[in-house]
Motif scaffolding. Structure first.
Motif, PDB file in Angstrom:
ATOM      1  N   LEU A 253     -22.062  27.738  23.863  1.00  0.00           N
ATOM      2  CA  LEU A 253     -22.902  26.837  24.657  1.00  0.00           C
ATOM      3  C   LEU A 253     -22.971  27.306  26.107  1.00  0.00           C
ATOM      4  O   LEU A 253     -22.153  28.118  26.570  1.00  0.00           O
ATOM      5  CB  LEU A 253     -22.344  25.403  24.612  1.00  0.00           C
ATOM      6  N   SER A 254     -23.924  26.747  26.835  1.00  0.00           N
ATOM      7  CA  SER A 254     -24.030  26.935  28.289  1.00  0.00           C
ATOM      8  C   SER A 254     -23.777  25.592  28.964  1.00  0.00           C
ATOM      9  O   SER A 254     -23.935  24.517  28.348  1.00  0.00           O
ATOM     10  CB  SER A 254     -25.416  27.460  28.678  1.00  0.00           C
ATOM     11  N   GLU A 255     -23.388  25.659  30.233  1.00  0.00           N
ATOM     12  CA  GLU A 255     -23.149  24.416  30.985  1.00  0.00           C
ATOM     13  C   GLU A 255     -24.385  23.533  30.904  1.00  0.00           C
ATOM     14  O   GLU A 255     -25.509  24.000  31.099  1.00  0.00           O
ATOM     15  CB  GLU A 255     -22.826  24.717  32.461  1.00  0.00           C
ATOM     16  N   GLY A 256     -24.148  22.247  30.583  1.00  0.00           N
ATOM     17  CA  GLY A 256     -25.243  21.297  30.486  1.00  0.00           C
ATOM     18  C   GLY A 256     -25.718  21.053  29.072  1.00  0.00           C
ATOM     19  O   GLY A 256     -26.457  20.092  28.832  1.00  0.00           O
ATOM     20  N   ASP A 257     -25.305  21.932  28.140  1.00  0.00           N
ATOM     21  CA  ASP A 257     -25.692  21.725  26.739  1.00  0.00           C
ATOM     22  C   ASP A 257     -24.875  20.588  26.127  1.00  0.00           C
ATOM     23  O   ASP A 257     -23.944  20.053  26.741  1.00  0.00           O
ATOM     24  CB  ASP A 257     -25.484  23.007  25.927  1.00  0.00           C
ATOM     25  N   THR A 258     -25.228  20.238  24.855  1.00  0.00           N
ATOM     26  CA  THR A 258     -24.533  19.170  24.131  1.00  0.00           C
ATOM     27  C   THR A 258     -23.733  19.766  22.982  1.00  0.00           C
ATOM     28  O   THR A 258     -24.244  20.595  22.215  1.00  0.00           O
ATOM     29  CB  THR A 258     -25.535  18.139  23.594  1.00  0.00           C
ATOM     30  N   LEU A 259     -22.463  19.344  22.901  1.00  0.00           N
ATOM     31  CA  LEU A 259     -21.578  19.797  21.827  1.00  0.00           C
ATOM     32  C   LEU A 259     -21.426  18.674  20.811  1.00  0.00           C
ATOM     33  O   LEU A 259     -21.112  17.539  21.185  1.00  0.00           O
ATOM     34  CB  LEU A 259     -20.208  20.183  22.388  1.00  0.00           C
ATOM     35  N   GLN A 260     -21.611  18.987  19.513  1.00  0.00           N
ATOM     36  CA  GLN A 260     -21.445  17.992  18.456  1.00  0.00           C
ATOM     37  C   GLN A 260     -20.524  18.557  17.392  1.00  0.00           C
ATOM     38  O   GLN A 260     -20.750  19.641  16.857  1.00  0.00           O
ATOM     39  CB  GLN A 260     -22.793  17.623  17.838  1.00  0.00           C
TER      40      GLN A 260
END
Length: 965
Positions: free
Chosen positions: A280-287
């Motif tokens: 991921l990159s900063e600001g993305d959403t992790l699920q």
């Protein structure tokens, strides 16, 4: 055989040492008392800084007993007294402070019939630092039933006093986790004590506690069981032995907890974790999805724990209730973190706007419960986890700094603008001034935080120097700074804007600068004072003009004008009035009469002072002073420029004097003992008052002698020659009519002969005081005595006497004939003075009374009068100052008829007696010098010796010649 018991107060024995911040108790009890069973107690302290001064702390009976420094702590139950029974209490200090160290006194008020025994007792309490520390690295351990576990606890102390340590491990289980079960403890007596649940395993050697080195303690459990799972922590306690030989724990510390999960053997439970995206990159959403595999899952109870790098993030209990760990609660409230139970076998964790701190290994730990509230799990499976990476995001923020006032003058306002472009999160802004005279140095002007909070730098907090600074956020990315008034040229230079963007716990800062030049205002002033007239008549009005020349108009800057007045060169200059920039007039207090008669006006750069009805008090020198301040600043502190004008003198002419004094000479001849001299004026103003001064000219060319002065208020002032009580009683001045003044001389005699005149002064009251208008001198009035043709015959031979200091001398004064019958004689001795008027030493009046000119001479002057015509003066204790010429004056007096005044019939003076004083004898040389014959002998002795030697030499020569023949 009856006995009376004595009251005895006992307090916990000291000295006691307790740790700062701990809860401390001191016991106190009383025995042998009379009265009620419930006794009262009062606690006080004697501080080391003032060991003799009692400071009251708390009382069981008097709420007002505590001193001010303890009142709040007593009210908030920070200090209180616990009653154990009627005659015993405990003093509680819930949080011990350094200032609580001292000598404590427990006092019991008297309830006995009489004083007997002790009513108080004391103990010492010392406050020491808490040096105990205990630490254990937190862990999340998952073990299989039968595995071994080892935990390490570091414990240390550095207390100066002799203390012991106890170290133990405890286990927390269950949802509440309020009750800790003891595993194994090494006591202060160095004895190992297992908890009840671990006693058998301790005896079998499966539970051990080992000390390694000075500070390391290790807990070893062989063959873990499901009952061992929970939260394990280490607790250390520091113990000190009190003077009563009882051990007291003075400090306790607990470490962080280690989570222990135990997986049972042979259960049909599996766990899998799936991520929608791992990179991921900063600001993305992790699920993340946690999948639980178990047969008949709907009837089973699972507890799920989410972990990041073995640190718990959130817990889902069997009922689906989520519990966030402390450091994640705030993000969960903001909606950045979400976790929920989709079904009994599917659990979700979502992180919005991930940051760098969110990267790492995520794990899903599942525990199966027998029942939903059971603290013992059946089986725990931990997945292998999943690695999530987060790449940082670069900032695209940039700044544009400008000013609408690049060139300004001192006192002008300064406006700066900072535009922030490309910011994706909250921004804070700081303004700095980079003064050119101090390269590399910067001064904080103002700061605006992300939430809009504004603060000023220390150099800009005083609103009286540069005014009230304003910093505003005009739009989402535009910030303005306004300095209302620049102070001086040093306010020029570079102004820097620093903008900081905050996002996901990170920040980026960009800088930009704008240059400002502040020029000197060139404040220069010149003031000129002029008046149309310099001499004014009494009652006439006059004006003064203060003309100011400046390189700018006075309306542009705050200006203040002061008018100064100096009455005479010997006086100080005082402020007459001040005109402030607001137009307010402030009058000076040194000359308050101006306030009602002076007017102030301004026209352009000219200031006018108008004085109505001039008085003598208005006479003096005038001056104006102009002060200016910078633009846009209040007139406070030192002005930017000031100047004083030239000095203008104003002379106030009084009303013209109309006084005309009679100047004709006259002659007064008297035969009696009293005389009257008159002085008059021909014309004067009706409302005038007069002062008269009488003078005597004893000789033609002598200096006038002041006799007496009577001022306009009838206050008398005698001259130095007439200041003795005897003289004051003889010379009187009075006003016998409107224009006639008279000098009366009582008991006049020949020494009062001479020329008399007066000086008249005309005085007038003018509003604020008396003023002298003029004066005039009268003609001379000659005073003479009418004497009988037959004078007194006296010895008039001059004498020369010498007297040694300290001895007595007689000055001769003899009458050569007998005085006439029915007459009386008076005698006066004089000492000749160079001033022209001889000094009278004493007077023997015709009535036999003696009068001395100076009281100090009374003890040294005598008239022994061996015969009726001998008036010789005896001068005792001769002094060096007695040298000079003396003479006596005899006067013959005769009463004209019975009951009438005595009249002077004749007068005569003796010859002069020259008195020479000789210093007292002190040496042989002085005796020789005082004897002329002896002195001559000594002077000629060397010559006689030379002649004798010459004669002897001649005889020897002659004898030698004869011998040769």
């Amino acid at each position: 055989g009856l006995t009376t018991s004595q009251r005895a107060v006992t307090v916990q024995k000291g000295p006691l040492y307790r740790v700062r911040g701990s809860h401390v108790t001191l016991w106190c009890k009383v025995s042998g008392y009379q009265g009620p069973a419930e006794q009262n107690f009062q606690w006080s302290i004697y501080l080391p800084s003032a060991p003799e001064r009692e400071v009251q702390i708390v009382s069981t009976v008097d709420p007002s007993f505590p001193y001010a420094i303890y009142t709040q702590r007593v009210r908030s139950r920070g200090i209180f007294v616990e009653r154990l029974q009627g005659d015993a209490v405990l003093l509680h200090i819930t949080e011990l402070q350094d200032r609580d160290a001292g000598q404590y006194e427990c006092h019991t008020p008297k309830t006995d019939e009489r004083f007997l025994g002790s009513y108080s007792a004391k103990t010492n309490l010392s406050v020491i630092a808490d040096t105990l520390s205990a630490s254990m690295a937190p862990q999340a351990l998952t073990l299989t039933e039968g595995d071994a576990v080892e935990l390490t606890c570091e414990v240390s102390k550095s207390t100066d006093q002799h203390t012991h340590l106890s170290v133990g491990w405890f286990l927390l289980q269950g949802a509440g986790e309020h009750h800790a079960e003891e595993v194994l403890t090494l006591s202060k007596d160095f004895i190992l004590k297992p908890g009840p649940s671990y006693e058998q395993r301790f005896l079998e050697g499966d539970v051990q506690l080992n000390k390694v080195g000075n500070t390391t303690y290790k807990l070893f459990i062989r063959g873990v069981k499901p009952s061992d799972q929970g939260q394990l922590y280490c607790e250390a306690a520091e113990w000190i032995e009190d003077p009563d030989e009882m051990w007291k724990d003075i400090s306790r510390k607990q470490t962080e907890k280690t989570s222990l999960a135990v997986v049972s053997q042979g259960r049909d439970l599996s766990v899998d974790i799936i991520a929608a995206e791992r990179s991921l990159s900063e600001g993305d959403t992790l699920q993340l999805n946690c999948m639980v595999g178990a047969p008949k899952s709907s009837s089973r109870h699972f507890k799920v724990i989410w972990l990041l790098d073995n640190v718990e993030v959130a817990t889902v209990d069997p009922h689906g209730v989520f519990i966030w760990e402390e450091e994640y609660k705030e993000r969960a409230k903001l909606g950045e973190l979400r976790a929920f139970k989709q079904s009994n076998t599917v659990y979700l964790l979502t992180i919005s706007e991930v940051g760098l701190k969110d990267k790492g290994t995520y794990q899903c730990s599942v525990s199966e419960m027998k029942t939903p509230g059971d603290s013992h799990s059946i089986q725990t499976i931990v997945s292998s986890g999943i690695q999530v990476s987060v790449k940082p995001v670069e900032s695209h923020m940039r700044l544009s700094v400008s000013t609408s006032t690049p060139r300004i003058t001192v006192g002008d306002s300064l406006t700066l603008r900072c535009e922030v472009l490309g910011a994706t999160g909250p921004v804070s802004v700081r303004w700095w001034h980079l003064p050119p005279q101090h390269p590399g140095h910067r001064v904080l002007v103002a700061t605006m935080e992300q939430d809009g909070t504004l603060s000023l730098g220390s150099a800009y907090q005083d609103g009286q120097t540069r005014g009230s600074l304003r910093m505003e956020k005009e739009s989402s990315g535009t910030f303005t700074l306004e300095i209302p008034s620049t102070l001086d040229e040093d306010d020029g230079g570079q102004y820097r804007c620093e903008a900081t963007q905050w996002s996901r716990g990170r920040n980026w800062t960009e800088k930009g600068e704008a240059a400002v030049m502040v020029s000197s205002m060139g404040l220069s002033l010149h003031a000129t004072l002029r008046s149309r007239i310099a001499t004014v008549r009494y009652g006439q009005s006059f004006e003064l003009f203060c003309q100011v020349n400046a390189s700018y108009t006075l309306e542009e800057v705050p200006a203040c004008v002061r008018w100064l007045f100096q009455r005479s060169p010997a006086d100080a200059s005082h402020e007459l009035a001040r005109v402030c920039p607001s137009g307010t007039v402030v009058w000076g207090t040194a000359h308050p009469h101006f306030q009602g008669k002076a007017q102030l006006a301004k026209a352009g750069t000219s200031f006018r002072l108008h004085i109505h009805s001039a008085l003598p008090a208005d006479e003096g020198t005038y001056q104006c002073e102009v002060e200016v301040w910078r633009r846009n600043t209040l007139p406070l502190g030192q002005p930017a420029a000031s100047t004083r004008s030239n000095v203008v003198g104003i002379k106030v002419v009084l009303p013209e004097s109309k006084l005309q004094v009679a100047t004709e000479d006259s002659s007064v001849e008297i035969a009696s003992s009293n005389a009257a001299i008159e002085c008059s004026f021909v014309f004067a103003q009706n409302n005038s008052q007069f002062a008269v001064t009488w003078y005597l000219l004893p000789q033609a060319d002598a200096t006038p002698l002041q006799i007496i002065r009577v001022n306009y208020n009838s206050i008398l002032e005698y001259g130095s020659e007439f200041s003795s009580p005897a003289q004051k009683s003889r010379f009187l001045s009075q006003r016998v009519s409107r224009n006639v003044f008279q000098l009366q001389i009582l008991s006049a005699d020949l020494k009062d002969e001479g020329r008399y005149y007066c000086v008249l002064e005309e005085w007038l009251w003018l509003v604020d005081g008396w003023y002298k208008l003029g004066e005039g001198t009268s003609g001379r009035a000659t005073l003479k005595f009418k004497l009988a043709e037959h004078g007194l015959q006296m010895e008039r031979t001059n004498h020369s006497l010498s007297a040694r200091e300290g001895e007595e001398v007689v000055l001769p004064c003899r009458l050569q004939e007998a005085h006439l019958p029915r007459t009386q004689l008076s005698a006066t001795w004089f000492q000749v003075k160079s001033s022209g008027r001889d000094s009278a030493l004493l007077t023997l009046r015709y009535d036999g009374t003696m009068e001395y000119s100076q009281e100090r001479l009374a003890a040294r002057l005598y008239l022994r009068r061996p015969s009726a015509g001998d008036f010789s003066l005896t001068l005792s204790s001769v002094e060096r100052g007695d040298a000079g010429a003396y003479y006596c004056q005899l006067q013959q007096w005769q009463q004209q008829s019975k009951g009438k005044d005595w009249a002077l019939r004749a007068s005569a003076c003796s010859g002069y007696t020259q008195l020479t004083t000789i210093p007292p004898e002190s040496t042989v040389l002085s005796r020789i010098c005082s004897s002329p014959s002896l002195l001559n002998f000594i002077l000629y002795l060397p010559l006689v010796l030379i002649l004798l030697l010459a004669l002897a030499a001649a005889l020897v020569f002659c004898w030698h010649c004869k011998f040769r023949k």
